[in-house]
Design a protein around this motif. Structure first.
Motif, PDB file in Angstrom:
ATOM      1  N   VAL A 159      -2.841  20.402  11.672  1.00  0.00           N
ATOM      2  CA  VAL A 159      -1.831  20.546  12.723  1.00  0.00           C
ATOM      3  C   VAL A 159      -0.431  20.547  12.121  1.00  0.00           C
ATOM      4  O   VAL A 159       0.466  21.268  12.605  1.00  0.00           O
ATOM      5  N   THR A 160      -0.236  19.774  11.084  1.00  0.00           N
ATOM      6  CA  THR A 160       1.068  19.699  10.409  1.00  0.00           C
ATOM      7  C   THR A 160       1.065  20.535   9.115  1.00  0.00           C
ATOM      8  O   THR A 160       1.819  20.243   8.176  1.00  0.00           O
ATOM      9  N   LYS A 161       0.204  21.555   9.085  1.00  0.00           N
ATOM     10  CA  LYS A 161       0.087  22.463   7.944  1.00  0.00           C
ATOM     11  C   LYS A 161      -0.257  21.712   6.650  1.00  0.00           C
ATOM     12  O   LYS A 161       0.152  22.126   5.559  1.00  0.00           O
ATOM     13  N   ASN A 162      -0.991  20.622   6.828  1.00  0.00           N
ATOM     14  CA  ASN A 162      -1.437  19.778   5.699  1.00  0.00           C
ATOM     15  C   ASN A 162      -0.287  19.260   4.841  1.00  0.00           C
ATOM     16  O   ASN A 162      -0.477  18.922   3.662  1.00  0.00           O
ATOM     17  N   ILE A 163       0.897  19.215   5.436  1.00  0.00           N
ATOM     18  CA  ILE A 163       2.016  18.568   4.750  1.00  0.00           C
ATOM     19  C   ILE A 163       1.749  17.059   4.777  1.00  0.00           C
ATOM     20  O   ILE A 163       1.561  16.475   5.857  1.00  0.00           O
ATOM     21  N   PRO A 164       1.673  16.401   3.620  1.00  0.00           N
ATOM     22  CA  PRO A 164       1.295  14.991   3.608  1.00  0.00           C
ATOM     23  C   PRO A 164       2.325  14.095   4.280  1.00  0.00           C
ATOM     24  O   PRO A 164       3.526  14.269   4.125  1.00  0.00           O
ATOM     25  N   SER A 165       1.780  13.157   5.032  1.00  0.00           N
ATOM     26  CA  SER A 165       2.609  12.112   5.629  1.00  0.00           C
ATOM     27  C   SER A 165       2.562  10.908   4.696  1.00  0.00           C
ATOM     28  O   SER A 165       1.506  10.295   4.501  1.00  0.00           O
ATOM     29  N   LEU A 166       3.702  10.573   4.102  1.00  0.00           N
ATOM     30  CA  LEU A 166       3.768   9.519   3.085  1.00  0.00           C
ATOM     31  C   LEU A 166       4.392   8.261   3.680  1.00  0.00           C
ATOM     32  O   LEU A 166       5.519   8.304   4.211  1.00  0.00           O
ATOM     33  N   ARG A 167       3.676   7.172   3.560  1.00  0.00           N
ATOM     34  CA  ARG A 167       4.195   5.897   4.061  1.00  0.00           C
ATOM     35  C   ARG A 167       3.865   4.771   3.089  1.00  0.00           C
ATOM     36  O   ARG A 167       2.742   4.692   2.589  1.00  0.00           O
ATOM     37  N   THR A 207       0.814  -1.216   0.000  1.00  0.00           N
ATOM     38  CA  THR A 207       0.000   0.000   0.000  1.00  0.00           C
ATOM     39  C   THR A 207       0.848   1.268   0.000  1.00  0.00           C
ATOM     40  O   THR A 207       2.030   1.261   0.364  1.00  0.00           O
ATOM     41  N   ASN A 208       0.176   2.332  -0.426  1.00  0.00           N
ATOM     42  CA  ASN A 208       0.713   3.682  -0.336  1.00  0.00           C
ATOM     43  C   ASN A 208      -0.303   4.477   0.464  1.00  0.00           C
ATOM     44  O   ASN A 208      -1.434   4.658   0.034  1.00  0.00           O
ATOM     45  N   SER A 209       0.098   4.986   1.650  1.00  0.00           N
ATOM     46  CA  SER A 209      -0.822   5.675   2.551  1.00  0.00           C
ATOM     47  C   SER A 209      -0.390   7.132   2.715  1.00  0.00           C
ATOM     48  O   SER A 209       0.787   7.419   2.944  1.00  0.00           O
ATOM     49  N   VAL A 210      -1.370   8.019   2.581  1.00  0.00           N
ATOM     50  CA  VAL A 210      -1.108   9.461   2.693  1.00  0.00           C
ATOM     51  C   VAL A 210      -2.062  10.048   3.735  1.00  0.00           C
ATOM     52  O   VAL A 210      -3.286   9.935   3.602  1.00  0.00           O
ATOM     53  N   LEU A 219       8.146   8.288   4.204  1.00  0.00           N
ATOM     54  CA  LEU A 219       8.768   9.246   3.292  1.00  0.00           C
ATOM     55  C   LEU A 219       8.230  10.651   3.495  1.00  0.00           C
ATOM     56  O   LEU A 219       8.282  11.495   2.592  1.00  0.00           O
ATOM     57  N   THR A 220       7.767  10.935   4.719  1.00  0.00           N
ATOM     58  CA  THR A 220       7.221  12.259   5.020  1.00  0.00           C
ATOM     59  C   THR A 220       8.329  13.318   4.964  1.00  0.00           C
ATOM     60  O   THR A 220       9.406  13.121   5.561  1.00  0.00           O
ATOM     61  N   PRO A 221       8.080  14.407   4.239  1.00  0.00           N
ATOM     62  CA  PRO A 221       9.114  15.473   4.167  1.00  0.00           C
ATOM     63  C   PRO A 221       9.393  16.047   5.549  1.00  0.00           C
ATOM     64  O   PRO A 221       8.467  16.255   6.362  1.00  0.00           O
ATOM     65  N   ARG A 222      10.664  16.294   5.837  1.00  0.00           N
ATOM     66  CA  ARG A 222      11.070  16.877   7.109  1.00  0.00           C
ATOM     67  C   ARG A 222      11.446  18.340   6.878  1.00  0.00           C
ATOM     68  O   ARG A 222      12.404  18.663   6.160  1.00  0.00           O
ATOM     69  N   LEU A 223      10.670  19.241   7.487  1.00  0.00           N
ATOM     70  CA  LEU A 223      10.946  20.682   7.300  1.00  0.00           C
ATOM     71  C   LEU A 223      11.634  21.240   8.539  1.00  0.00           C
ATOM     72  O   LEU A 223      11.367  20.842   9.650  1.00  0.00           O
TER      73      LEU A 223
END
Length: 237
Positions: free
Chosen positions: A197-205, A189-192, A233-237
């Motif tokens: 709360v996280t400024k709608n930055i997608p969490s990619l797994r 699977t690909n889960s987003v 693979l969530t972007p780290r800002l």
């Protein structure tokens, strides 16, 4: 008496006169004979005769029945034997083919059920998360149904408060093992997930699961689920 000279214009002599008389007499006799022959019953031309009565049709010739000879019987028996052998050969080859097709269809059903189940279990919004256990119940069986409901009840409130939405897309599914009433399937699977709360930055797994499934009636239900791999693979800002 003196002899009188012959007339130069008369070329008929006495002898000629006698010959002419003889020819005329012969001609009269021939004509009379022809007349007598025609009226005296002489045979006429065959075309003038009346046709005979129509010939009667020939009687049919009846041939006595003869039973088939030994050669014909042997040929018939050989043909029948060949047909039986061909039918048996076709049946022997058709049986494995039909069995393989049935097995492939069962595997397709299991893989399809596993994919639909994972999509339903891990796709939700803040508005429908509380009803997620009820929507997923048709895919779950045994103790796992109660375990999943307990897990969702535990995360429903904080996820709703954080306005978390999660969308899971199945990339692939396959049957790992199969018995009469049990099976094991692997789903990739690909889960987003997104949240204000996280400024709608997608969490990619990228996640993969091994599902243990059991057949209940005509349905295949998930009785156990374990994560095999998890790649964040969530972007780290």
């Amino acid at each position: 008496m003196e002899d009188q000279p012959a007339d130069s214009g008369d070329l008929t002599t006495g002898a000629d006169t006698e010959a002419t008389a003889d020819v005329e007499a012969a001609s009269d006799v021939a004509s009379a004979g022809a007349s007598v022959g025609a009226s005296d019953g002489m045979p006429e031309d065959a075309s003038d005769q009346a046709p005979d009565e129509a010939a009667a049709p020939a009687e049919p010739v009846l041939v006595p029945h003869r039973p088939p000879g030994r050669g014909a019987k042997m040929a018939a028996l050989a043909g029948a034997a060949l047909f039986v052998v061909a039918a048996a050969f076709a049946g022997a080859n058709a049986a494995p083919y039909l069995t393989d097709r049935a097995l492939v269809q069962v595997k397709l059903d299991i893989a399809g059920t596993a994919a639909d189940a994972i999509t339903t279990l891990w796709t939700y919004t803040p508005e429908d998360m509380e009803t997620l256990p009820d929507r997923a119940a048709k895919f779950l069986g045994g103790d796992f149904q109660a375990e999943y409901r307990k897990y969702i009840d535990a995360i429903a409130a904080p996820n709703k408060q954080a306005q978390v939405s999660n969308n899971t897309q199945v990339l692939g599914a396959a049957v790992e093992s199969l018995d009469a009433d049990s099976a094991s399937a692997i789903v990739y699977t690909n889960s987003v997930a997104t949240s204000p709360v996280t400024k709608n930055i997608p969490s990619l797994r990228y996640l993969s699961y091994r599902l243990n499934m059991e057949k209940r009636g005509t349905d295949w239900l998930i009785t156990q689920m374990n994560a095999i791999t998890s790649l964040d693979l969530t972007p780290r800002l």
